[in-house]
Design an enzyme around this catalytic site. Sequence first.
Site, PDB file in Angstrom:
ATOM      1  N   GLY A  65      43.806  37.538  41.371  1.00 46.90           N
ATOM      2  CA  GLY A  65      42.989  38.444  42.180  1.00 46.90           C
ATOM      3  C   GLY A  65      41.520  38.046  42.118  1.00 46.90           C
ATOM      4  N   ARG A  74      48.270  43.294  46.721  1.00 46.29           N
ATOM      5  CA  ARG A  74      47.080  43.916  46.122  1.00 46.29           C
ATOM      6  C   ARG A  74      46.004  44.249  47.175  1.00 46.29           C
ATOM      7  NH1 ARG A  74      45.543  40.769  40.694  1.00 46.29           N
ATOM      8  NH2 ARG A  74      44.177  42.584  40.490  1.00 46.29           N
ATOM      9  N   SER A  76      33.956  47.269  39.906  1.00 45.61           N
ATOM     10  CA  SER A  76      34.804  46.078  39.980  1.00 45.61           C
ATOM     11  C   SER A  76      33.950  44.831  40.012  1.00 45.61           C
ATOM     12  CB  SER A  76      35.670  46.144  41.242  1.00 45.61           C
ATOM     13  OG  SER A  76      36.131  44.841  41.572  1.00 45.61           O
ATOM     14  N   ASP A 111      41.475  45.355  31.109  1.00 43.48           N
ATOM     15  CA  ASP A 111      42.564  44.373  31.005  1.00 43.48           C
ATOM     16  C   ASP A 111      43.320  44.488  29.681  1.00 43.48           C
ATOM     17  OD1 ASP A 111      41.946  43.421  33.489  1.00 43.48           O
ATOM     18  OD2 ASP A 111      40.874  41.641  32.773  1.00 43.48           O
ATOM     19  N   LYS A 158      46.796  46.160  39.517  1.00 38.61           N
ATOM     20  CA  LYS A 158      46.568  44.873  38.853  1.00 38.61           C
ATOM     21  C   LYS A 158      47.742  43.931  39.169  1.00 38.61           C
ATOM     22  CE  LYS A 158      42.641  45.803  36.936  1.00 38.61           C
ATOM     23  NZ  LYS A 158      41.427  45.156  37.417  1.00 38.61           N
TER      24      LYS A 158
HETATM   25  C1  S3P Z   1      37.861  40.275  36.703  1.00 42.19           C
HETATM   26  C2  S3P Z   1      37.572  41.582  37.003  1.00 42.19           C
HETATM   27  C3  S3P Z   1      38.476  42.714  36.727  1.00 42.19           C
HETATM   28  C4  S3P Z   1      39.582  42.318  35.753  1.00 42.19           C
HETATM   29  C5  S3P Z   1      40.180  40.985  36.101  1.00 42.19           C
HETATM   30  C6  S3P Z   1      39.124  39.903  36.038  1.00 42.19           C
HETATM   31  C7  S3P Z   1      36.873  39.231  37.015  1.00 42.19           C
HETATM   32  O1  S3P Z   1      39.082  43.134  37.938  1.00 42.19           O
HETATM   33  O2  S3P Z   1      40.580  43.295  35.703  1.00 42.19           O
HETATM   34  O3  S3P Z   1      41.229  40.638  35.230  1.00 42.19           O
HETATM   35  O4  S3P Z   1      36.984  38.099  36.502  1.00 42.19           O
HETATM   36  O5  S3P Z   1      35.943  39.511  37.786  1.00 42.19           O
HETATM   37  P1  S3P Z   1      38.391  44.195  38.941  1.00 42.19           P
HETATM   38  O6  S3P Z   1      37.167  43.599  39.489  1.00 42.19           O
HETATM   39  O7  S3P Z   1      39.427  44.422  40.000  1.00 42.19           O
HETATM   40  O8  S3P Z   1      38.145  45.415  38.119  1.00 42.19           O
END
Ligand code: S3P
Length: 431
Positions: free
Chosen positions: A92, A120, A161, A316, A343
């Site tokens: 993601g 997602r 986020s 996480d 997630k």
């Molecule tokens: C991340 C941000 C978080 C986290 C993901 C890694 C990143 O997600 O849960 O594992 O590297 O920017 P969200 O931005 O959806 O909260």
Amino acid sequence: MKIKFTKNGLRGTLTVPGDKSISHRAVILAALASGRTEIQGFLRGEDCLNTLKNFKMMGVEYKENKDKLIIQGKGLQGLKKPGKALDVGNSGTAFRLMAGVLAGQEFITKLTGDASIQRRPMKRVTDPLRKMGGRFSGDTAPLIIFPSKLKGAAYESPVASAQVKSALLLAGLYAKGVTSVTEPVLSRDHTERMLKNFGVKLRTENLTSGKYKAVLAGGVTKLQGGLKINIPGDFSSAAFFIVGALILPGSKLLLKNVGVNPTRIGLLEALKKMGAKITLKNKRLFSGEPVADIEVVSSALQGVEVGGELLVRMIDEVPIFAVAAALAKGRTVIKNAEELRVKESDRIKAVVEMLKAFGLKAAETSDGLLIDGNPQVLDKLARINTYHDHRIAMSAAILGLLNKKETSITDDKCIDTSFPNFAVLLKEAGK
Ligand code: S3P
């Protein structure tokens, strides 16, 4: 993967692989820099290797020299149209950050990922990127990203986020005018730290409302070349060993060179409230990121309530935190964790099922979990459905060490996305 009971706890000194979030960002910014960047400690997990491959498809060259990754940046305007769709696999982070970069290109791209990515929510990035002038075929993967001229925008994000924030800041590199992102609570700030290292003018503010704002000046012409980035060990990977050492009697473990950025280590605060004996030693900085060695010894834990801003800083780690809670005395309440539903899997559902498979007591709430913990040795044949989610698989493996009967994890391949040598390190520490 089959996990066997471990009598002597987790012991010794370990080094976990490089941070996943920082590795993605290092590749992306190095690819856009004017000149070469040397990266030490890059995570060679599937997610980050896919990011590297995707930039290669856009003309970015790299070589690997012993433990270093050297990327020859193409400059902000130097990427070329890839011959086929860019595929982020399970990540993601890669999808959302790349959407930001690709929105500002002069060529069309198709961005896609695996079945989990296709489920997602991506509207959280396409919506604000549209406000900047970005053009997309829809709001889910696969996504066609059309060329456009971006303009800066002031965006107030409803969710904390880092992926949304980073997507907008990366698009901001291509925008005319100022780009700012305000979030309700500070999410991980690796992008901000790294952009500053590459010489980009970025201001961050803690607002009196408790919100946080990152402001990128417009008119960025280049990201400076010649940088050396040292990536710390991934706290999210270390977390499995931290909790393993806490719950397995007889453990004493030292985890070296782990990233301890305050936006990432909410788990340590939560565990300390539960009575965990954890000490941070040798604190220092790696390329602007706080790092420490973490010492953990087995501890008797008490249930606790977690939510709010602390939860954002341990998002996480909730699956492995739930493992600690299930072995603690009394009730643990996890609140404000609705993000877990979107997630790599629905982690609220997956964690409850996983704990129940070991005979432990847990229930779902709409925004979290209720866990009635009990310190014990497990004695139940456990067969775990990971939902192809690496963090569920590793959490189950840690519980398996405390199980006198066999634990079998049907789909453990997903672990390679973030922690390819997990099983090797587990064996080493559990000898
Ligand atoms: C991340 C941000 C978080 C986290 C993901 C890694 C990143 O997600 O849960 O594992 O590297 O920017 P969200 O931005 O959806 O909260």
